[in-house]
Design a protein around this motif. Structure first.
Motif, PDB file in Angstrom:
ATOM      1  N   TYR A  23       3.442   1.866  10.153  1.00  0.00           N
ATOM      2  CA  TYR A  23       5.002   1.410   9.574  1.00  0.00           C
ATOM      3  C   TYR A  23       4.766   0.029   8.844  1.00  0.00           C
ATOM      4  O   TYR A  23       5.514   0.061   7.818  1.00  0.00           O
ATOM      5  N   GLN A  24       3.938  -0.695   9.223  1.00  0.00           N
ATOM      6  CA  GLN A  24       3.839  -1.983   8.730  1.00  0.00           C
ATOM      7  C   GLN A  24       2.755  -2.727   8.658  1.00  0.00           C
ATOM      8  O   GLN A  24       1.702  -2.291   9.495  1.00  0.00           O
ATOM      9  N   GLU A  25       2.086  -3.371   7.739  1.00  0.00           N
ATOM     10  CA  GLU A  25       0.756  -3.824   7.925  1.00  0.00           C
ATOM     11  C   GLU A  25       0.580  -4.665   8.989  1.00  0.00           C
ATOM     12  O   GLU A  25       1.566  -5.708   9.068  1.00  0.00           O
ATOM     13  N   ARG A  26      -0.278  -4.838   9.455  1.00  0.00           N
ATOM     14  CA  ARG A  26      -0.512  -5.545  10.889  1.00  0.00           C
ATOM     15  C   ARG A  26      -2.162  -6.409  10.800  1.00  0.00           C
ATOM     16  O   ARG A  26      -2.839  -5.833  10.167  1.00  0.00           O
ATOM     17  N   THR A  66      -0.527  -8.322   1.417  1.00  0.00           N
ATOM     18  CA  THR A  66       0.769  -8.080   1.504  1.00  0.00           C
ATOM     19  C   THR A  66       1.571  -8.975   2.030  1.00  0.00           C
ATOM     20  O   THR A  66       2.872  -9.168   1.616  1.00  0.00           O
TER      21      THR A  66
END
Length: 158
Positions: A23-26, A66
């Motif tokens: 879903y999103q870079e972590r 990112t």
């Protein structure tokens, strides 16, 4: 007395964390925190993190790049603030430096000048020294280098 806590199997947790990372870079820290909130034991957490790394769901260098691009383009943060925030997330010095190299020098100075000039116009302070201080504080808080800040403030406010 007992809390109603959902227990996850390793496979369920893997799927949940794959989605979380897709879903999103972590960063590793966020993933560890998520696993902790799911009450996963350390051994299971390690297995899941290795799985995420092997399948490229988790990549700290990609996260750092990112993060830097996003915060620079949207929030107009300078390199000091970007570095500080990445260190807070336990990102390695190597990855921090790689991420900062993503910002072109010309673009960096252009954004800095735009931000400084825009803020200088918005300040309604009459006292020149107070006005300078407000602009300096604003730019330093955003993480811009002090030599850039002081030169620009002296150029803009006379």
């Amino acid at each position: 007395m007992f809390q109603n806590v959902k227990a996850f199997t390793v496979d369920e947790a893997k799927k949940k964390l794959e989605y979380y990372c897709a879903y999103q870079e972590r960063c590793h820290q966020e993933v560890r925190q998520k696993l902790k909130s799911m009450n996963m034991i350390p051994e299971a957490s390690d297995v899941i993190i290795v799985h995420l790394l092997e399948h490229n769901f988790l990549n700290e260098e990609r996260f750092a790049k990112t993060f830097v691009r996003g915060k620079f383009n949207i929030k107009k943060w300078g390199k000091h603030r970007l570095t500080r925030e990445l260190k807070r997330k336990d990102i390695s010095k190597y990855n921090v430096n790689q991420a900062l190299m993503e910002i072109e020098n010309d673009e960096y100075i252009e954004v800095f000048n735009y931000l400084a000039e825009k803020k200088a116009l918005l300040l309604k302070e009459e006292d020149i020294y107070k006005k300078k201080k407000k602009l300096i504080d604003y730019l330093l808080y955003r993480g811009w280098e002090s030599y850039l800040v002081y030169d620009k403030v002296n150029e803009l406010i006379k």
